[in-house]
Scaffold this motif. Structure first.
Motif, PDB file in Angstrom:
ATOM      1  N   ARG A  17     -11.516  13.063   3.171  1.00  0.00           N
ATOM      2  CA  ARG A  17     -10.511  13.049   2.100  1.00  0.00           C
ATOM      3  C   ARG A  17     -11.075  13.605   0.793  1.00  0.00           C
ATOM      4  O   ARG A  17     -10.610  13.252  -0.275  1.00  0.00           O
ATOM      5  CB  ARG A  17     -10.047  11.614   1.862  1.00  0.00           C
ATOM      6  CG  ARG A  17      -9.540  10.882   3.080  1.00  0.00           C
ATOM      7  CD  ARG A  17      -8.729   9.684   2.656  1.00  0.00           C
ATOM      8  NE  ARG A  17      -8.516   8.697   3.702  1.00  0.00           N
ATOM      9  CZ  ARG A  17      -7.665   8.841   4.719  1.00  0.00           C
ATOM     10  NH1 ARG A  17      -6.985   9.943   4.867  1.00  0.00           N
ATOM     11  NH2 ARG A  17      -7.518   7.860   5.591  1.00  0.00           N
ATOM     12  N   ASP A  75       0.877  -1.172   0.000  1.00  0.00           N
ATOM     13  CA  ASP A  75       0.000   0.000   0.000  1.00  0.00           C
ATOM     14  C   ASP A  75       0.908   1.214   0.000  1.00  0.00           C
ATOM     15  O   ASP A  75       1.642   1.434   0.967  1.00  0.00           O
ATOM     16  CB  ASP A  75      -0.908   0.022   1.236  1.00  0.00           C
ATOM     17  CG  ASP A  75      -1.833   1.229   1.210  1.00  0.00           C
ATOM     18  OD1 ASP A  75      -2.551   1.395   0.204  1.00  0.00           O
ATOM     19  OD2 ASP A  75      -1.832   2.023   2.166  1.00  0.00           O
ATOM     20  N   SER A 113      -2.510   4.229  -3.518  1.00  0.00           N
ATOM     21  CA  SER A 113      -3.884   4.466  -3.085  1.00  0.00           C
ATOM     22  C   SER A 113      -4.148   5.888  -2.615  1.00  0.00           C
ATOM     23  O   SER A 113      -5.223   6.184  -2.107  1.00  0.00           O
ATOM     24  CB  SER A 113      -4.242   3.473  -1.968  1.00  0.00           C
ATOM     25  OG  SER A 113      -3.460   3.700  -0.821  1.00  0.00           O
ATOM     26  N   LYS A 172     -12.436   1.579  -6.841  1.00  0.00           N
ATOM     27  CA  LYS A 172     -12.676   1.343  -5.423  1.00  0.00           C
ATOM     28  C   LYS A 172     -13.650   2.370  -4.876  1.00  0.00           C
ATOM     29  O   LYS A 172     -13.446   3.565  -5.139  1.00  0.00           O
ATOM     30  CB  LYS A 172     -11.335   1.454  -4.702  1.00  0.00           C
ATOM     31  CG  LYS A 172     -11.407   1.324  -3.207  1.00  0.00           C
ATOM     32  CD  LYS A 172     -10.041   1.535  -2.630  1.00  0.00           C
ATOM     33  CE  LYS A 172     -10.139   1.491  -1.116  1.00  0.00           C
ATOM     34  NZ  LYS A 172      -8.872   1.805  -0.507  1.00  0.00           N
ATOM     35  N   GLN A 184      -9.754  12.266  -2.809  1.00  0.00           N
ATOM     36  CA  GLN A 184     -10.541  11.140  -3.329  1.00  0.00           C
ATOM     37  C   GLN A 184     -11.733  11.689  -4.106  1.00  0.00           C
ATOM     38  O   GLN A 184     -12.177  12.814  -3.897  1.00  0.00           O
ATOM     39  CB  GLN A 184     -11.005  10.247  -2.175  1.00  0.00           C
ATOM     40  CG  GLN A 184      -9.814   9.602  -1.458  1.00  0.00           C
ATOM     41  CD  GLN A 184     -10.229   8.690  -0.333  1.00  0.00           C
ATOM     42  OE1 GLN A 184     -11.394   8.642   0.059  1.00  0.00           O
ATOM     43  NE2 GLN A 184      -9.267   7.977   0.215  1.00  0.00           N
ATOM     44  N   TYR A 203     -11.557  -9.270   1.308  1.00  0.00           N
ATOM     45  CA  TYR A 203     -11.202  -9.871   2.595  1.00  0.00           C
ATOM     46  C   TYR A 203     -11.641 -11.333   2.661  1.00  0.00           C
ATOM     47  O   TYR A 203     -11.219 -12.055   3.553  1.00  0.00           O
ATOM     48  CB  TYR A 203     -11.816  -9.044   3.735  1.00  0.00           C
ATOM     49  CG  TYR A 203     -11.284  -7.620   3.721  1.00  0.00           C
ATOM     50  CD1 TYR A 203     -10.008  -7.343   4.206  1.00  0.00           C
ATOM     51  CD2 TYR A 203     -12.024  -6.575   3.163  1.00  0.00           C
ATOM     52  CE1 TYR A 203      -9.490  -6.069   4.153  1.00  0.00           C
ATOM     53  CE2 TYR A 203     -11.523  -5.281   3.107  1.00  0.00           C
ATOM     54  CZ  TYR A 203     -10.254  -5.040   3.609  1.00  0.00           C
ATOM     55  OH  TYR A 203      -9.735  -3.771   3.529  1.00  0.00           O
ATOM     56  N   ASP A 255      -1.274   7.595   4.765  1.00  0.00           N
ATOM     57  CA  ASP A 255      -2.282   7.803   5.821  1.00  0.00           C
ATOM     58  C   ASP A 255      -2.078   6.961   7.071  1.00  0.00           C
ATOM     59  O   ASP A 255      -2.388   7.388   8.171  1.00  0.00           O
ATOM     60  CB  ASP A 255      -3.703   7.619   5.282  1.00  0.00           C
ATOM     61  CG  ASP A 255      -3.984   6.209   4.815  1.00  0.00           C
ATOM     62  OD1 ASP A 255      -3.106   5.610   4.163  1.00  0.00           O
ATOM     63  OD2 ASP A 255      -5.070   5.688   5.093  1.00  0.00           O
ATOM     64  N   SER A 271     -13.973  -2.608   3.035  1.00  0.00           N
ATOM     65  CA  SER A 271     -14.392  -3.045   4.368  1.00  0.00           C
ATOM     66  C   SER A 271     -15.880  -2.855   4.636  1.00  0.00           C
ATOM     67  O   SER A 271     -16.544  -3.743   5.163  1.00  0.00           O
ATOM     68  CB  SER A 271     -13.568  -2.306   5.422  1.00  0.00           C
ATOM     69  OG  SER A 271     -13.723  -0.899   5.302  1.00  0.00           O
ATOM     70  N   PHE A 319     -12.357  -0.112   7.830  1.00  0.00           N
ATOM     71  CA  PHE A 319     -10.921  -0.109   7.548  1.00  0.00           C
ATOM     72  C   PHE A 319     -10.187   0.875   8.451  1.00  0.00           C
ATOM     73  O   PHE A 319      -9.086   0.616   8.920  1.00  0.00           O
ATOM     74  CB  PHE A 319     -10.690   0.262   6.079  1.00  0.00           C
ATOM     75  CG  PHE A 319      -9.243   0.393   5.660  1.00  0.00           C
ATOM     76  CD1 PHE A 319      -8.563  -0.675   5.101  1.00  0.00           C
ATOM     77  CD2 PHE A 319      -8.571   1.599   5.794  1.00  0.00           C
ATOM     78  CE1 PHE A 319      -7.241  -0.555   4.689  1.00  0.00           C
ATOM     79  CE2 PHE A 319      -7.250   1.736   5.388  1.00  0.00           C
ATOM     80  CZ  PHE A 319      -6.586   0.657   4.833  1.00  0.00           C
ATOM     81  N   ARG A 320     -10.837   2.006   8.680  1.00  0.00           N
ATOM     82  CA  ARG A 320     -10.153   3.015   9.493  1.00  0.00           C
ATOM     83  C   ARG A 320      -9.985   2.528  10.929  1.00  0.00           C
ATOM     84  O   ARG A 320      -9.021   2.899  11.600  1.00  0.00           O
ATOM     85  CB  ARG A 320     -10.889   4.354   9.384  1.00  0.00           C
ATOM     86  CG  ARG A 320     -10.748   4.862   7.950  1.00  0.00           C
ATOM     87  CD  ARG A 320     -11.144   6.269   7.714  1.00  0.00           C
ATOM     88  NE  ARG A 320     -11.035   6.548   6.265  1.00  0.00           N
ATOM     89  CZ  ARG A 320     -11.653   7.515   5.648  1.00  0.00           C
ATOM     90  NH1 ARG A 320     -12.431   8.341   6.314  1.00  0.00           N
ATOM     91  NH2 ARG A 320     -11.496   7.684   4.354  1.00  0.00           N
ATOM     92  N   LYS A 368     -10.705   6.145  -7.205  1.00  0.00           N
ATOM     93  CA  LYS A 368     -10.977   5.849  -5.799  1.00  0.00           C
ATOM     94  C   LYS A 368     -11.873   6.954  -5.249  1.00  0.00           C
ATOM     95  O   LYS A 368     -11.512   8.135  -5.280  1.00  0.00           O
ATOM     96  CB  LYS A 368      -9.673   5.779  -5.009  1.00  0.00           C
ATOM     97  CG  LYS A 368      -9.898   5.549  -3.515  1.00  0.00           C
ATOM     98  CD  LYS A 368      -8.592   5.359  -2.767  1.00  0.00           C
ATOM     99  CE  LYS A 368      -8.835   5.134  -1.282  1.00  0.00           C
ATOM    100  NZ  LYS A 368      -7.596   4.946  -0.535  1.00  0.00           N
TER     101      LYS A 368
HETATM  102  C1  PBG Z   1      -5.888   4.463   2.164  1.00  0.00           C
HETATM  103  C2  PBG Z   1      -6.756   3.285   2.043  1.00  0.00           C
HETATM  104  C3  PBG Z   1      -8.070   3.147   2.501  1.00  0.00           C
HETATM  105  C4  PBG Z   1      -8.489   1.863   2.150  1.00  0.00           C
HETATM  106  C5  PBG Z   1      -7.429   1.248   1.523  1.00  0.00           C
HETATM  107  N1  PBG Z   1      -6.371   2.151   1.432  1.00  0.00           N
HETATM  108  C6  PBG Z   1      -8.909   4.009   3.318  1.00  0.00           C
HETATM  109  C7  PBG Z   1      -9.146   5.397   3.015  1.00  0.00           C
HETATM  110  O1  PBG Z   1      -8.976   5.858   1.889  1.00  0.00           O
HETATM  111  O2  PBG Z   1      -9.526   6.059   3.968  1.00  0.00           O
HETATM  112  C8  PBG Z   1      -9.842   1.307   2.444  1.00  0.00           C
HETATM  113  C9  PBG Z   1      -9.990  -0.158   2.286  1.00  0.00           C
HETATM  114  C10 PBG Z   1     -11.226  -0.688   2.888  1.00  0.00           C
HETATM  115  O3  PBG Z   1     -12.116   0.051   3.349  1.00  0.00           O
HETATM  116  O4  PBG Z   1     -11.353  -1.923   2.909  1.00  0.00           O
HETATM  117  N2  PBG Z   1      -4.547   4.131   2.164  1.00  0.00           N
END
Ligand code: PBG
Length: 327
Positions: free
Chosen positions: A219, A120, A168, A250, A223, A315, A124, A276, A207-208, A198
């Protein structure tokens, strides 16, 4: 004209053998990529509450998960590092002993060439403000200063053994900057998997939690706006022009239209990330007995493949690979 149809699509659905023969989309474990989390300083793997079945790993449990995925035939493994400390520029991301780089080395050692190891490439997880880039004096995310950090990260991740770098961060020019840095360093062998389209999605919530995100705010200045379909294609075409080896959309299921557009338009492999929150919704409904978990998972992954993704990050990769092999 007879009152009965002469054309009968149902004929091709009349037996399992016929349905199998005419199926337009097939799934194979090799198409799947498993995202995994390695957390610094853990002595036991720790479950993530909003992502049933997903763990923050220790080095040992990460090795086991990787071996299990490889054994199931999963095509790739994508690592997120969760560091114990954070700072303004995310120095942990470029430290060879930073948790993500340690994890990449460990994965490479464990799986060798049997699975593709994906990094990755984003700040972040490592910044104390939680943004994907470094901040300018006025508090905004500084695009071009971030590209310098991404170029440094790329070299660290290449050195640690990643075959594909997962970009990402959604900075403008990130693919070109990373490609140039790799090439200048003689690492023409390392590829880029660009998170090309994205979106700033509510679906990243769990995820967070998984990465212990330090983010306050959102973001939306980097994003994409969920309202924009044509822009998804624009972003993707730019990444292809900059040399992306694989492009990714994504989230996945909420953006199947974008995925379809992208798959039509580009000649590089297309991936989608089933994120996620998308996973959590299915798990929560299945837990209540409202939907059939296994059927929903397989249908979900199929929908992403059908819309045009050759590669699906999920996942459920190891579990689904097991089911696909049973069939
Ligand atoms: C940022 C990143 C994120 C995810 C993967 N890489 C989160 C974001 O942009 O806040 C999310 C993946 C997920 O929700 O499964 N490096």
């Amino acid at each position: 004209m007879s009152q009965f149809p002469t054309v009968r699509p149902r004929r091709l659905r009349s037996s399992p053998a016929l349905r199998r023969l005419v199926a337009e989309t097939r799934m194979d474990p090799a198409d799947l990529v498993l995202p995994v989390f390695l957390r610094e300083g853990l002595s036991e793997p720790r479950p993530i509450g909003s992502m049933p079945g997903v763990l923050q790993h220790t080095p040992d449990s990460l090795r086991r998960a990787a071996a299990e995925a490889a054994e199931a035939g999963v095509g790739g493994i994508m690592l997120f590092g969760v560091p114990a400390t954070h700072d303004a520029t995310g120095t942990g991301a470029t430290d060879p002993d930073g948790i993500a780089n340690v994890g990449l080395r460990l994965l490479r050692e464990e799986v060798g060439e049997s699975m593709v190891v994906v990094s990755d490439l984003c700040l972040d997880e490592f910044t104390d403000h939680g943004h994907c880039g470094v901040l300018a004096a006025d508090g905004r995310v500084d695009n071009d200063a971030t590209l310098v950090r991404y170029a440094e990260m790329a070299l660290a991740q290449a050195e640690a053994g990643a075959s594909l770098l997962g970009l990402s961060g959604m900075m403008d020019g990130q693919v070109g900057a990373v490609r140039a840095a790799l090439d200048d360093a003689g690492r023409t062998d390392v590829g880029t998997l660009a998170y090309a389209a994205k979106y700033a999605s509510a679906m990243y919530g769990p995820f967070r939690e998984a990465v212990d995100s330090q983010l306050t705010g959102d973001r939306r200045t980097y994003q994409m706006d969920p309202a924009n379909r044509r822009e998804g294609l624009r972003e993707t075409l730019l990444d292809v022009e900059e040399g992306a080896d694989v492009v990714m959309v994504k989230p996945a299921t909420l953006y199947l239209d974008v995925l379809g557009d992208v798959a039509e338009a580009v000649d590089v492999p297309v991936a989608a990330y089933h994120v996620s929150g998308e996973m959590a919704m299915v798990e929560a409904a299945a837990e209540r007995g409202w939907i059939d978990r296994r059927r929903t998972i397989l249908e979900t992954l199929l929908s992403v493949r059908r819309a045009g993704a050759g590669i699906v990050a999920t996942y459920w990769a190891t579990e689904a690979a097991g089911w696909l092999r049973e069939r």
